[in-house]
Design an enzyme around this catalytic site. Structure first.
Site, PDB file in Angstrom:
ATOM      1  CG  ASP A  29      -2.042   1.011   1.117  1.00 43.40           C
ATOM      2  OD1 ASP A  29      -1.744   2.215   0.912  1.00 43.40           O
ATOM      3  OD2 ASP A  29      -3.212   0.631   1.236  1.00 43.40           O
ATOM      4  CB  ILE A  30       1.141   4.002  -2.433  1.00 44.06           C
ATOM      5  CG1 ILE A  30       2.320   4.773  -2.951  1.00 44.06           C
ATOM      6  CG2 ILE A  30      -0.113   4.836  -2.408  1.00 44.06           C
ATOM      7  CD1 ILE A  30       3.473   3.942  -3.398  1.00 44.06           C
ATOM      8  CG  HIS A  93      -8.298  -3.289  -2.089  1.00 37.03           C
ATOM      9  ND1 HIS A  93      -9.231  -2.638  -2.865  1.00 37.03           N
ATOM     10  CD2 HIS A  93      -8.102  -2.494  -1.009  1.00 37.03           C
ATOM     11  CE1 HIS A  93      -9.574  -1.502  -2.291  1.00 37.03           C
ATOM     12  NE2 HIS A  93      -8.917  -1.389  -1.145  1.00 37.03           N
ATOM     13  CG  HIS A  95      -6.439  -2.685   3.471  1.00 34.92           C
ATOM     14  ND1 HIS A  95      -5.648  -1.587   3.187  1.00 34.92           N
ATOM     15  CD2 HIS A  95      -7.646  -2.427   2.915  1.00 34.92           C
ATOM     16  CE1 HIS A  95      -6.357  -0.692   2.509  1.00 34.92           C
ATOM     17  NE2 HIS A  95      -7.577  -1.179   2.322  1.00 34.92           N
TER      18      HIS A  95
HETATM   19  P1  AMP Z   1      -9.845   1.415   0.252  1.00 34.76           P
HETATM   20  O1  AMP Z   1     -10.419   1.330  -1.144  1.00 34.76           O
HETATM   21  O2  AMP Z   1     -10.622   2.341   1.129  1.00 34.76           O
HETATM   22  O3  AMP Z   1      -9.641   0.060   0.873  1.00 34.76           O
HETATM   23  O4  AMP Z   1      -8.404   2.082   0.134  1.00 34.76           O
HETATM   24  C1  AMP Z   1      -7.578   1.877  -0.982  1.00 34.76           C
HETATM   25  C2  AMP Z   1      -6.148   1.715  -0.546  1.00 34.76           C
HETATM   26  O5  AMP Z   1      -5.369   1.619  -1.728  1.00 34.76           O
HETATM   27  C3  AMP Z   1      -5.580   2.860   0.287  1.00 34.76           C
HETATM   28  O6  AMP Z   1      -5.001   2.351   1.475  1.00 34.76           O
HETATM   29  C4  AMP Z   1      -4.537   3.495  -0.644  1.00 34.76           C
HETATM   30  O7  AMP Z   1      -3.411   3.982   0.054  1.00 34.76           O
HETATM   31  C5  AMP Z   1      -4.185   2.346  -1.548  1.00 34.76           C
HETATM   32  N1  AMP Z   1      -3.716   2.758  -2.877  1.00 34.76           N
HETATM   33  C6  AMP Z   1      -4.340   3.603  -3.736  1.00 34.76           C
HETATM   34  N2  AMP Z   1      -3.633   3.734  -4.870  1.00 34.76           N
HETATM   35  C7  AMP Z   1      -2.533   2.940  -4.728  1.00 34.76           C
HETATM   36  C8  AMP Z   1      -1.412   2.650  -5.557  1.00 34.76           C
HETATM   37  N3  AMP Z   1      -1.275   3.188  -6.781  1.00 34.76           N
HETATM   38  N4  AMP Z   1      -0.470   1.801  -5.084  1.00 34.76           N
HETATM   39  C9  AMP Z   1      -0.606   1.248  -3.855  1.00 34.76           C
HETATM   40  N5  AMP Z   1      -1.641   1.492  -3.033  1.00 34.76           N
HETATM   41  C10 AMP Z   1      -2.591   2.321  -3.449  1.00 34.76           C
END
Ligand code: AMP
Length: 131
Positions: A29-30, A93, A95
């Site tokens: 996660d970025i 996804h 976490h």
């Molecule tokens: P959620 O959809 O609420 O579960 O959150 C999406 C997650 O994806 C967040 O924790 C972001 O930091 C992560 N995220 C979004 N874009 C990217 C990316 N390009 N690379 C890695 N993580 C990402």
């Protein structure tokens, strides 16, 4: 339009990948809550996790289990916390977050910052510990 995660799968945007097979991908996660905070996704783009058909759904969690063991081998923590939110990115996804306490799963907390080299190093180490 493809999700940002499909664009990662297709190599259109970069990610710190930790594991990949035919159906699934795991990458850091970025905006991590902890060192080693990893996202596990199906390559098939489905928004809502409970819309993923069987047996792909079970396969996603089996893949996440392998990745979690790799994270646990590398990052000091009590357990790997598991959560699904999906409000920001419409591509299912999981976490995986190294935790010591419930507060480590609080998404309203400030996120950690790592340099590109640090992210790459963490991803490489986790990857090397996935059996
Ligand atoms: P959620 O959809 O609420 O579960 O959150 C999406 C997650 O994806 C967040 O924790 C972001 O930091 C992560 N995220 C979004 N874009 C990217 C990316 N390009 N690379 C890695 N993580 C990402």
């Amino acid at each position: 339009m493809s999700s940002i995660f499909t664009r990662i799968i297709n190599g259109e945007i970069p990610a710190y990948k930790v594991a990949e097979d035919e159906n699934f991908l795991a990458f850091l996660d970025i905006n991590p809550l902890a060192k080693g905070h990893t996202l596990v996704i199906p390559k098939k783009e489905v928004d809502y996790i409970f819309d993923i058909e069987d047996p792909l759904y079970a396969g996603l969690f089996e893949f996440a289990k392998k990745v979690a063991k790799g994270i646990k081998a590398v990052v000091p923590c009590t357990k790997i916390g598991v959560t699904v939110i999906g409000l920001e990115v419409p591509h299912a996804h999981i976490h995986l977050i190294p935790i010591y306490s419930i507060y480590d799963m609080d998404f309203s907390r400030p996120k950690l910052k790592f340099s590109s080299d640090e992210f790459a190093g963490i991803a490489k180490e986790i990857s090397a510990n996935i059996i």
